[in-house]
Write an enzyme that holds these catalytic residues in place. Structure first.
Site, mmCIF file in Angstrom:
data_model
loop_
_atom_site.group_PDB
_atom_site.id
_atom_site.type_symbol
_atom_site.label_atom_id
_atom_site.label_comp_id
_atom_site.label_asym_id
_atom_site.label_seq_id
_atom_site.Cartn_x
_atom_site.Cartn_y
_atom_site.Cartn_z
ATOM 1 C CB SER A 34 -0.936 0.013 1.214
ATOM 2 O OG SER A 34 -0.177 -0.101 2.403
ATOM 3 C CG ASP A 322 -4.267 5.367 6.707
ATOM 4 O OD1 ASP A 322 -3.073 5.253 7.069
ATOM 5 O OD2 ASP A 322 -4.746 4.732 5.742
ATOM 6 C CG HIS A 325 -0.981 3.944 4.532
ATOM 7 N ND1 HIS A 325 -2.201 3.393 4.871
ATOM 8 C CD2 HIS A 325 -0.248 2.947 3.990
ATOM 9 C CE1 HIS A 325 -2.207 2.110 4.539
ATOM 10 N NE2 HIS A 325 -1.030 1.813 4.001
#
Ligand SMILES: *[C@@H]1O[C@H](CO)[C@@H](O)[C@H](O)[C@H]1NC(C)=O
Ligand SMILES: *[C@@H]1O[C@H](CO)[C@@H](O)[C@H](O)[C@H]1NC(C)=O
Ligand SMILES: *[C@@H]1O[C@H](CO)[C@@H](O)[C@H](O)[C@H]1NC(C)=O
Ligand SMILES: *[C@@H]1O[C@H](CO)[C@@H](O)[C@H](O)[C@H]1NC(C)=O
Length: 359
Positions: A34, A322, A325
């Site tokens: 991610s 978040d 990240h």
């Protein structure tokens, strides 16, 4: 009046970083998790590891959620910007005949990364590294059809293979064993390196020569990990594991570069970059390095960032977007440090030197 040249210089600099310059390499091929995904997971069934809804992308052009795990761009976008592109190449699963025209000539590149995946195929349930490399093999054979094999190998040898991976493997191992002893840690590193080495060899066989690697960040200090600690401190075991993985990857590449002819590499240390930001937030221009901007619960990290989450107004002041990240702003700073920075942030050469190496 003396200000004018400085201003001009600043303008020129920001323009070249934002990608108005000519590409410095033919293409970038991106693999990993991610930290690198720009929308492949949008095409997967189910709701697993997706970021294609608000408030993701709130600071992206037109406030568009793209599948990037960021309020804006991710680190790959900024690195691609430094290499003269507008942003990351497009997600593999988004390609159409029309959008793949230049790509099939070996230009621009493709992003294969998938949020939730790891170096180990057993990590996560999204697109494994093995599958990401299979997708690249398919693309390579199509490029070779267009250009012939020799020319496709030539253009690939000048392209950058950018991998950002390993964090999810650390989390998955920690979930199985949150107090590993030294033997168990060593076994984990050995398994990881055995697999990572096979991935690198597979890409090398397909024509990759220039590897730009992003190491594992201090994942014990992300808001999610802190939310597991009664006092909101970093989880040391997770950081130890990240350090161990990063050390083993360093040895692995040093070994590989002496066995695989023509292999060149740079290891970008998101571990060093993020650790420095946490140790001295002010120097990095941050006011908040512990809690997430978007989410809910303790440190805004006990629930994910979703359309009904609260989010911070001053996102420039946050290290984390978040629970896991970094923000657009933090990724921008990390991209600068890894692209053109000192040996502290990228070794044995930085990404710029890797890009410019035409030996
Ligand atoms: C895309 O190109 C392939 C090969 O040239 C062709 O077989 C296919 O029909 C094309 N798809 C579309 C949607 O045009
Ligand atoms: C590590 O833990 C495993 C499983 O409990 C045990 O078998 C092994 O002897 C331990 N090794 C060390 C060095 O403590
Ligand atoms: C690197 O090479 C040395 C010497 O050949 C070997 O002992 C070591 O296991 C290798 N390490 C990795 C991570 O490949
Ligand atoms: C936010 O939405 C999620 C699902 O989208 C739901 O599970 C959760 O209960 C909602 N939270 C609030 C505070 O409404």
């Amino acid at each position: 009046m003396a200000l004018a040249p400085v201003l001009l210089l600043a303008l020129f600099f920001s323009m070249s970083v934002s990608g108005n310059a000519q590409p410095k390499v033919p293409a970038i091929y991106v693999f990993g998790d991610s930290t690198a995904d720009v929308g492949n997971n949008n095409y997967l069934p189910g709701n697993n590891a997706k970021a294609n809804f608000p408030h993701y992308g709130i600071d992206f052009p037109h406030s568009r959620p793209t599948g990037r795990f960021s309020n804006g761009y991710n680190g790959i976008d900024f690195l691609a910007g430094h290499m003269g592109f507008r942003r990351s190449p497009p997600p593999y699963l988004s390609l159409t005949n029309k959008t793949s025209r230049g790509i099939l000539k070996g230009l621009r590149g493709v992003n294969f990364a998938s949020g939730g995946s790891g170096i180990l195929d057993s990590t996560g349930t999204t697109i494994t590294m093995t599958q990401q490399i299979k997708y690249f093999a398919t693309l390579k054979s199509r490029i070779a059809e267009r250009l012939n094999l020799e020319r496709s190998n030539d253009v690939l040898s000048k392209s950058i293979f950018l991998i950002s991976d390993g964090g999810n493997d650390v989390f998955a191992f920690f979930q199985q064993n949150n107090a590993p002893n030294s033997t168990q840690k060593q076994q984990f590193y050995n398994t990881l390196i055995y697999n990572y080495k096979n991935h690198i060899k597979a890409l090398y066989e397909l024509g990759a020569r220039k590897f730009a690697i992003i190491d594992v960040a201090p994942v014990g200090c992300c808001p999610y990990s802190r939310s597991l600690h009664p006092l909101g401190a970093c989880i040391d075991v997770l950081n130890d594991l990240a350090v161990g993985v990063n050390g083993a990857v360093k040895v692995m590449f040093s070994n590989l570069s002496s066995t695989l002819k023509g292999l060149k590499y740079s290891l970008g240390s998101s571990y060093a970059v993020v650790s420095k930001m946490i140790a001295d937030p002010e120097a990095a221009g941050f006011k908040e390095v512990k809690s997430a901007c978007c989410g809910g619960g303790k440190l805004n990290a006990q629930s994910g960032c979703s359309p009904n989450s609260s989010y911070c107004e001053t996102r420039k002041e946050y290290l984390f977007w978040d629970s896991i990240h970094p923000t657009h702003g933090a990724s921008k700073k990390a991209g600068q440090a890894i692209y053109g920075g000192s040996l502290l942030f990228a070794s044995p050469i930085n990404f710029k030197q890797l890009v410019e190496d035409d030996s």
